[in-house]
Motif scaffolding. Structure first.
Motif, PDB file in Angstrom:
ATOM      1  N   THR A 144       1.180  -3.592  -1.627  1.00  0.00           N
ATOM      2  CA  THR A 144       1.826  -2.359  -1.203  1.00  0.00           C
ATOM      3  C   THR A 144       2.400  -1.696  -2.433  1.00  0.00           C
ATOM      4  O   THR A 144       3.058  -2.350  -3.241  1.00  0.00           O
ATOM      5  CB  THR A 144       2.960  -2.658  -0.201  1.00  0.00           C
ATOM      6  OG1 THR A 144       2.419  -3.325   0.920  1.00  0.00           O
ATOM      7  CG2 THR A 144       3.631  -1.383   0.251  1.00  0.00           C
ATOM      8  N   CYS A 145       2.149  -0.420  -2.571  1.00  0.00           N
ATOM      9  CA  CYS A 145       2.629   0.312  -3.743  1.00  0.00           C
ATOM     10  C   CYS A 145       3.527   1.459  -3.326  1.00  0.00           C
ATOM     11  O   CYS A 145       3.579   1.836  -2.157  1.00  0.00           O
ATOM     12  CB  CYS A 145       1.451   0.846  -4.550  1.00  0.00           C
ATOM     13  SG  CYS A 145       0.458  -0.456  -5.299  1.00  0.00           S
ATOM     14  N   GLY A 146       4.221   2.000  -4.294  1.00  0.00           N
ATOM     15  CA  GLY A 146       5.110   3.121  -4.019  1.00  0.00           C
ATOM     16  C   GLY A 146       5.590   3.763  -5.297  1.00  0.00           C
ATOM     17  O   GLY A 146       5.168   3.409  -6.405  1.00  0.00           O
ATOM     18  N   LEU A 147       6.487   4.709  -5.121  1.00  0.00           N
ATOM     19  CA  LEU A 147       7.125   5.390  -6.240  1.00  0.00           C
ATOM     20  C   LEU A 147       8.594   5.001  -6.243  1.00  0.00           C
ATOM     21  O   LEU A 147       9.203   4.852  -5.179  1.00  0.00           O
ATOM     22  CB  LEU A 147       7.015   6.903  -6.068  1.00  0.00           C
ATOM     23  CG  LEU A 147       5.641   7.513  -6.197  1.00  0.00           C
ATOM     24  CD1 LEU A 147       5.676   8.975  -5.767  1.00  0.00           C
ATOM     25  CD2 LEU A 147       5.145   7.408  -7.618  1.00  0.00           C
ATOM     26  N   ALA A 148       9.153   4.842  -7.416  1.00  0.00           N
ATOM     27  CA  ALA A 148      10.587   4.556  -7.521  1.00  0.00           C
ATOM     28  C   ALA A 148      11.204   5.529  -8.503  1.00  0.00           C
ATOM     29  O   ALA A 148      10.645   5.807  -9.566  1.00  0.00           O
ATOM     30  CB  ALA A 148      10.819   3.124  -7.993  1.00  0.00           C
TER      31      ALA A 148
END
Length: 178
Positions: A144-148
């Motif tokens: 699972t990936c995302g932006l921080a």
């Protein structure tokens, strides 16, 4: 006869343009879209076969047609490798992401009901001390990936497998579940 030539040119260039579009579209989110990238790869193979055929068949040789597919391929690969589509999506969505992050308190996690913040499909937001993480679907089967957003740098971001700098105070985060 000229009409047939135009149809052949369109049929020749269409897979190149479609594969470039799919490759760029697949890299709009952190971690990418594995299915779209796979389809783009298959269409690239079809496009490459057409390009090789045009080299082999003398009547199909046109200078512009011989240059366009490799040029589009190189530009697409360079754009994907430098994360240009993701950077562009962040540019268009950054203010909406900041606004949504300010709406939740520290230590909270919320699901995103409508699924989109700006042009980025976000499934949840987690705000911790020093950073805000926006979880985005994609990245593969067990990741699972995302932006921080972390003004304090990547050291503040916790509970993820990898952190890669994207732009300014923005980072791409991925959590591997295997």
């Amino acid at each position: 006869m000229a009409d047939d030539s135009r149809w052949w040119q369109l049929a020749y260039l269409a897979p190149t343009i479609i594969s470039a579009f799919l490759a760029l579209l697949s890299s709009l989110t952190p971690g990418g879209d594995f299915l779209l990238l796979g389809i783009a790869f298959l269409v690239w193979i079809w496009s490459a076969a057409g390009w090789v055929a045009s080299l082999a068949i003398r009547t199909l040789r046109r200078p512009l047609l011989l240059i366009v597919p490799p040029l589009v391929g190189v530009l697409s690969v360079a754009s994907v490798a430098t994360a240009a589509p993701l950077r562009a999506a962040l540019l268009f969505s950054e203010s909406a992401l900041h606004e949504r992050a300010r709406a939740i308190g520290v230590g909270e996690q919320r699901e995103v009901e409508e699924g989109w913040i700006g042009v980025i499909p976000v499934s949840s937001i987690r705000r911790s001390e020093g950073f805000t993480e926006f979880t985005v679907g994609g990245g593969g089967f067990l990741i699972t990936c995302g932006l921080a957003h972390s003004p304090g740098g990547p050291a503040k971001i916790t509970d993820v497998t990898s952190v890669d700098h994207l732009s300014g105070d923005w980072y791409v985060t991925c959590t591997d579940f295997d």
